[in-house]
Design a protein around this motif. Structure first.
Motif, PDB file in Angstrom:
ATOM      1  N   LYS A 241       0.826  -1.204   0.000  1.00 40.18           N
ATOM      2  CA  LYS A 241       0.000   0.000   0.000  1.00 40.18           C
ATOM      3  C   LYS A 241       0.866   1.263   0.000  1.00 40.18           C
ATOM      4  O   LYS A 241       0.573   2.233  -0.708  1.00 40.18           O
ATOM      5  N   THR A 242       1.930   1.228   0.801  1.00 39.20           N
ATOM      6  CA  THR A 242       2.823   2.390   0.846  1.00 39.20           C
ATOM      7  C   THR A 242       3.526   2.569  -0.490  1.00 39.20           C
ATOM      8  O   THR A 242       3.694   3.689  -0.976  1.00 39.20           O
ATOM      9  N   GLN A 243       3.931   1.456  -1.106  1.00 39.21           N
ATOM     10  CA  GLN A 243       4.558   1.519  -2.427  1.00 39.21           C
ATOM     11  C   GLN A 243       3.618   2.130  -3.459  1.00 39.21           C
ATOM     12  O   GLN A 243       4.037   2.938  -4.298  1.00 39.21           O
ATOM     13  N   ASN A 244       2.338   1.764  -3.391  1.00 46.78           N
ATOM     14  CA  ASN A 244       1.367   2.309  -4.348  1.00 46.78           C
ATOM     15  C   ASN A 244       1.241   3.819  -4.199  1.00 46.78           C
ATOM     16  O   ASN A 244       1.177   4.562  -5.187  1.00 46.78           O
ATOM     17  N   MET A 245       1.195   4.291  -2.954  1.00 50.16           N
ATOM     18  CA  MET A 245       1.128   5.727  -2.715  1.00 50.16           C
ATOM     19  C   MET A 245       2.390   6.408  -3.232  1.00 50.16           C
ATOM     20  O   MET A 245       2.329   7.450  -3.893  1.00 50.16           O
ATOM     21  N   PHE A 246       3.553   5.815  -2.934  1.00 49.74           N
ATOM     22  CA  PHE A 246       4.811   6.413  -3.387  1.00 49.74           C
ATOM     23  C   PHE A 246       4.879   6.426  -4.916  1.00 49.74           C
ATOM     24  O   PHE A 246       5.396   7.384  -5.515  1.00 49.74           O
ATOM     25  N   PHE A 247       4.353   5.396  -5.535  1.00 50.44           N
ATOM     26  CA  PHE A 247       4.318   5.304  -6.999  1.00 50.44           C
ATOM     27  C   PHE A 247       3.583   6.516  -7.589  1.00 50.44           C
ATOM     28  O   PHE A 247       4.056   7.152  -8.539  1.00 50.44           O
ATOM     29  N   HIS A 248       2.431   6.853  -7.015  1.00 49.32           N
ATOM     30  CA  HIS A 248       1.644   7.975  -7.536  1.00 49.32           C
ATOM     31  C   HIS A 248       2.326   9.311  -7.248  1.00 49.32           C
ATOM     32  O   HIS A 248       2.299  10.223  -8.090  1.00 49.32           O
ATOM     33  N   ILE A 249       2.943   9.435  -6.075  1.00 50.34           N
ATOM     34  CA  ILE A 249       3.688  10.660  -5.756  1.00 50.34           C
ATOM     35  C   ILE A 249       4.867  10.811  -6.717  1.00 50.34           C
ATOM     36  O   ILE A 249       5.126  11.896  -7.254  1.00 50.34           O
ATOM     37  N   PHE A 250       5.584   9.716  -6.942  1.00 57.81           N
ATOM     38  CA  PHE A 250       6.729   9.703  -7.854  1.00 57.81           C
ATOM     39  C   PHE A 250       6.288  10.181  -9.234  1.00 57.81           C
ATOM     40  O   PHE A 250       6.928  11.060  -9.841  1.00 57.81           O
ATOM     41  N   ASN A 251       5.205   9.600  -9.754  1.00 62.09           N
ATOM     42  CA  ASN A 251       4.731   9.958 -11.096  1.00 62.09           C
ATOM     43  C   ASN A 251       4.393  11.442 -11.189  1.00 62.09           C
ATOM     44  O   ASN A 251       4.749  12.119 -12.164  1.00 62.09           O
TER      45      ASN A 251
END
Length: 463
Positions: A241-251
């Motif tokens: 879940k944290t990775q998914n959030m970071f993925f969207h922030i990164f993008n």
């Protein structure tokens, strides 16, 4: 009658004295004094960065409890010290890594991780950067000059390296480098919103935001960052879940031209527990390796750290520590801290005997290990050449042969990669590959070369 800041600190000292050993109090608290207490900000005078680090790392609980008892709640703690002990104009004040409001939460056992997006918009933006971790304080050597050059380019908004992914074993200076980039970027553009954060704290913030129903606020806060620096990104392994959030922030940040800087203990290709799309993002920009410190860097770190702490280190002590503490800059800094602590408690100067005792607790002294420095030293001595000649731009046959032998031995005896060898001697990957191949092809055919290599190998095995 209202007590002044000195009387308050004396009361706090008494509380601390009652709760730790006399040796600890005399070594770390007796010489600390109060520089002032105003607007709920307490500033303590300490001898050096070393003492500030020790108070933060070893005594934060008892210090926090004392502050809570004497000064009350909501106190912010700062340390003031001179960067160079003999120079009054180098005085520096840094904020505690744990403001006393956070300490109070620990004392009262309230587990509520701080979330930066909860801060009022009118408050000054805190980048969470350690003011000590500048490029000026970043010790340089052949082994990390490329890393520093790239870091300075990123600070100047060179977008080629986005994201910048820095990896290497523990204690080689990753945190210092990535924070130095943020500090330099802020110097060049004071309005830049730079944020340094550890991946574990990022996860705690995300978990707290999820629990409180503040995910949108969390996401919007990170959308506002101009340069996001995340340390120890490997800590997010298995945190889907944290990775998914970071993925969207990164993008979002990448698409809007914002800089992303990550650090890890291994390259993206070796990371496990991450979604493929996240690892793919990590590989988009520049991947930069920091290796274990070479002899030149180890000596430089020792000299600088001793100077900052106001500690006199004789040359023989510097050489001894540098020759035996090889794996990490953090270990070297720890040795200097231990030397200073012992010298303070015992009231003595630092000499070779004291250094031997301290180093013996960190590493096995005189452990024989073949590295590129030793190889270069033995090859140069064997052929009667200065070590500096090996990196000089000359095609003289005797120098070229010696350089290629160093390349060959570094690859086969020190298990170094071709890229790492090239960085150390200022040559390209292709040049190192050619040199190693040339030596391999000549072995068994060129009798003199074969004998020379056997003789140098014998020298290496005896140190």
């Amino acid at each position: 009658m209202e007590k002044d800041h000195k009387q308050l600190w004396e009361e706090c000292q008494q509380f601390i004295k009652d709760n730790i050993s006399p040796e600890q109090y005399n070594a770390f608290f007796k010489i600390v004094s109060s520089a002032g207490f105003e607007n709920n900000k307490l500033e303590l005078l300490v001898p050096s960065q070393f003492f500030a680090d020790q108070l933060e790392e070893r005594f934060i609980s008892v210090l926090g409890a004392g502050i809570h008892k004497v000064y009350g709640t909501g106190v912010q703690l700062f340390y003031r010290f001179r960067q160079v002990q003999s120079a009054p104009d180098t005085e520096l004040s840094i904020r505690s890594g744990e403001p006393s409001s956070a300490i109070l939460a620990q004392v009262q056992q309230k587990v509520q991780p701080a979330n930066p997006f909860q801060a009022k918009q009118t408050a000054p933006f805190d980048s969470q950067l350690n003011p000590f971790n500048t490029f000026e304080n970043y010790c340089g050597s052949m082994g990390n000059r490329e890393a520093r050059a790239i870091g300075e380019s990123v600070a100047r908004k060179v977008t080629t390296f986005n994201p910048l992914f820095v990896f290497g074993p523990t204690g080689v200076g990753k945190t210092h480098l990535i924070q130095a980039i943020g500090i330099r970027a802020k110097e060049l553009d004071p309005d830049l919103r730079v944020l340094y954060i550890n991946a574990r704290l990022f996860e705690s913030q995300f978990t707290a935001a999820n629990r409180m129903g503040s995910i949108n606020s969390f996401f919007h806060f990170y959308q506002s960052i101009d340069m996001l620096i995340v340390d120890d990104i490997q800590e997010l392994a298995g945190k889907t879940k944290t990775q998914n959030m970071f993925f969207h922030i990164f993008n979002h940040l990448k698409q809007n031209g914002k800089q992303i800087i990550l650090s890890s203990d291994c390259p993206p290709s070796q990371m496990e527990g991450f979604e493929a799309r996240v690892l793919n993002r990590f590989k988009w920009g520049m991947t930069l390796e920091l290796e274990r410190p070479d002899m030149e860097l180890r000596r430089d770190v020792l000299r600088r750290k001793a100077e900052q702490d106001g500690l006199a280190l004789p040359d023989d002590v510097i050489d001894f520590i540098a020759a035996n503490v090889k794996d990490s800059i953090r270990e070297i800094v720890g040795v200097v801290a231990s030397l200073m602590g012992r010298a303070t408690v015992l009231g003595c100067d630092v000499d070779l005997e004291l250094a031997r005792k301290v180093v013996a607790n960190v590493v096995k002294i005189n452990e024989h290990r073949i590295d590129m420095e030793l190889i270069a030293e033995k090859v140069s001595a064997y052929y009667g050449l200065p070590v500096e000649k090996l990196v000089a731009k000359t095609r003289k046959r005797e120098v070229s042969d010696a350089r290629q032998i160093v390349m060959y031995m570094a690859k086969n005896m020190a298990n170094m990669s071709l890229k790492s060898i090239g960085m150390r001697i200022g040559r390209s990957h292709a040049t190192v590959l050619h040199g190693c191949t040339n030596v391999e092809q000549r072995l068994g055919i060129d009798r003199k070369l074969t004998e020379d290599i056997k003789a140098i190998e014998a020298l290496l095995k005896v140190g």
